[in-house]
Write a protein that holds these residues in place. Sequence first.
Motif, PDB file in Angstrom:
ATOM      1  N   ASN A 137      42.785 -15.116  19.753  1.00  0.00           N
ATOM      2  CA  ASN A 137      43.606 -15.772  20.785  1.00  0.00           C
ATOM      3  C   ASN A 137      42.935 -15.670  22.151  1.00  0.00           C
ATOM      4  O   ASN A 137      43.593 -15.513  23.169  1.00  0.00           O
ATOM      5  CB  ASN A 137      45.008 -15.142  20.831  1.00  0.00           C
ATOM      6  CG  ASN A 137      45.740 -15.343  19.532  1.00  0.00           C
ATOM      7  OD1 ASN A 137      45.776 -16.446  18.992  1.00  0.00           O
ATOM      8  ND2 ASN A 137      46.310 -14.276  19.007  1.00  0.00           N
ATOM      9  N   TYR A 138      41.619 -15.747  22.167  1.00  0.00           N
ATOM     10  CA  TYR A 138      40.855 -15.521  23.392  1.00  0.00           C
ATOM     11  C   TYR A 138      41.173 -16.519  24.497  1.00  0.00           C
ATOM     12  O   TYR A 138      41.148 -16.164  25.667  1.00  0.00           O
ATOM     13  CB  TYR A 138      39.346 -15.487  23.120  1.00  0.00           C
ATOM     14  CG  TYR A 138      38.781 -16.676  22.383  1.00  0.00           C
ATOM     15  CD1 TYR A 138      38.286 -17.771  23.065  1.00  0.00           C
ATOM     16  CD2 TYR A 138      38.731 -16.686  20.998  1.00  0.00           C
ATOM     17  CE1 TYR A 138      37.767 -18.849  22.384  1.00  0.00           C
ATOM     18  CE2 TYR A 138      38.202 -17.760  20.310  1.00  0.00           C
ATOM     19  CZ  TYR A 138      37.727 -18.848  21.010  1.00  0.00           C
ATOM     20  OH  TYR A 138      37.211 -19.913  20.335  1.00  0.00           O
ATOM     21  N   VAL A 139      41.521 -17.742  24.157  1.00  0.00           N
ATOM     22  CA  VAL A 139      41.843 -18.723  25.208  1.00  0.00           C
ATOM     23  C   VAL A 139      43.155 -18.321  25.884  1.00  0.00           C
ATOM     24  O   VAL A 139      43.234 -18.259  27.116  1.00  0.00           O
ATOM     25  CB  VAL A 139      41.924 -20.153  24.634  1.00  0.00           C
ATOM     26  CG1 VAL A 139      42.409 -21.130  25.697  1.00  0.00           C
ATOM     27  CG2 VAL A 139      40.559 -20.583  24.103  1.00  0.00           C
ATOM     28  N   ARG A 140      44.172 -18.017  25.099  1.00  0.00           N
ATOM     29  CA  ARG A 140      45.473 -17.616  25.655  1.00  0.00           C
ATOM     30  C   ARG A 140      45.391 -16.279  26.394  1.00  0.00           C
ATOM     31  O   ARG A 140      45.895 -16.133  27.502  1.00  0.00           O
ATOM     32  CB  ARG A 140      46.518 -17.528  24.531  1.00  0.00           C
ATOM     33  CG  ARG A 140      47.909 -17.142  25.050  1.00  0.00           C
ATOM     34  CD  ARG A 140      48.849 -16.693  23.959  1.00  0.00           C
ATOM     35  NE  ARG A 140      48.368 -15.415  23.421  1.00  0.00           N
ATOM     36  CZ  ARG A 140      48.641 -14.970  22.216  1.00  0.00           C
ATOM     37  NH1 ARG A 140      49.346 -15.682  21.379  1.00  0.00           N
ATOM     38  NH2 ARG A 140      48.187 -13.809  21.814  1.00  0.00           N
ATOM     39  N   ASP A 141      44.742 -15.290  25.761  1.00  0.00           N
ATOM     40  CA  ASP A 141      44.698 -13.938  26.314  1.00  0.00           C
ATOM     41  C   ASP A 141      43.618 -13.748  27.375  1.00  0.00           C
ATOM     42  O   ASP A 141      43.617 -12.756  28.085  1.00  0.00           O
ATOM     43  CB  ASP A 141      44.472 -12.919  25.194  1.00  0.00           C
ATOM     44  CG  ASP A 141      45.605 -12.902  24.185  1.00  0.00           C
ATOM     45  OD1 ASP A 141      46.712 -13.389  24.498  1.00  0.00           O
ATOM     46  OD2 ASP A 141      45.372 -12.404  23.068  1.00  0.00           O
ATOM     47  N   LYS A 142      42.673 -14.671  27.441  1.00  0.00           N
ATOM     48  CA  LYS A 142      41.591 -14.668  28.429  1.00  0.00           C
ATOM     49  C   LYS A 142      40.621 -13.506  28.276  1.00  0.00           C
ATOM     50  O   LYS A 142      40.015 -13.058  29.232  1.00  0.00           O
ATOM     51  CB  LYS A 142      42.141 -14.709  29.853  1.00  0.00           C
ATOM     52  CG  LYS A 142      42.930 -15.956  30.156  1.00  0.00           C
ATOM     53  CD  LYS A 142      43.361 -15.984  31.600  1.00  0.00           C
ATOM     54  CE  LYS A 142      44.096 -17.276  31.896  1.00  0.00           C
ATOM     55  NZ  LYS A 142      44.472 -17.379  33.291  1.00  0.00           N
TER      56      LYS A 142
END
Length: 153
Positions: A130-135
Amino acid sequence: MFTIASMGYGYAQNTDVQSNQNDQARVTGLKYICVHVLQLEKTLKLYQEILGFKMSDAKVLHGPGLEGMLVMKLKADDLEINLSLTAPEFQHTIGPVGNTNHNHFMLQVNDIGPIGDKLKEEGYELENENYVRDKYTFFVGPNGEIIGLSAWD
């Protein structure tokens, strides 16, 4: 340990190429370095007394893979180093990606989505899907180094 050597290569750069690169997803800086502490007294003596870092914050983290971990933030001018110390009952969790109880460095990026996508295309396994959401995410580099990416402000 990382060693960076400059070979003194020079090149001319077209300003159109340069402005195009500024629009691309890329690393923009070093967010922090995290060192997992095995010897607290010796570590603090090195970083504070010898290297001149100042403690700016310390807190105990809570949550899966983090429970009881003490994180000490040390600063020297604009450089931040995090020292992490795992509670004795969680010593067995030290090391693997998916757990912050490991030595790593965190790179600041301007757009994590395209970079994470490219890493996956190249066969790198990202710790946080979930790298895009969690940054943020972590991955293991080709030399075994653990690299974090952060789009946090």
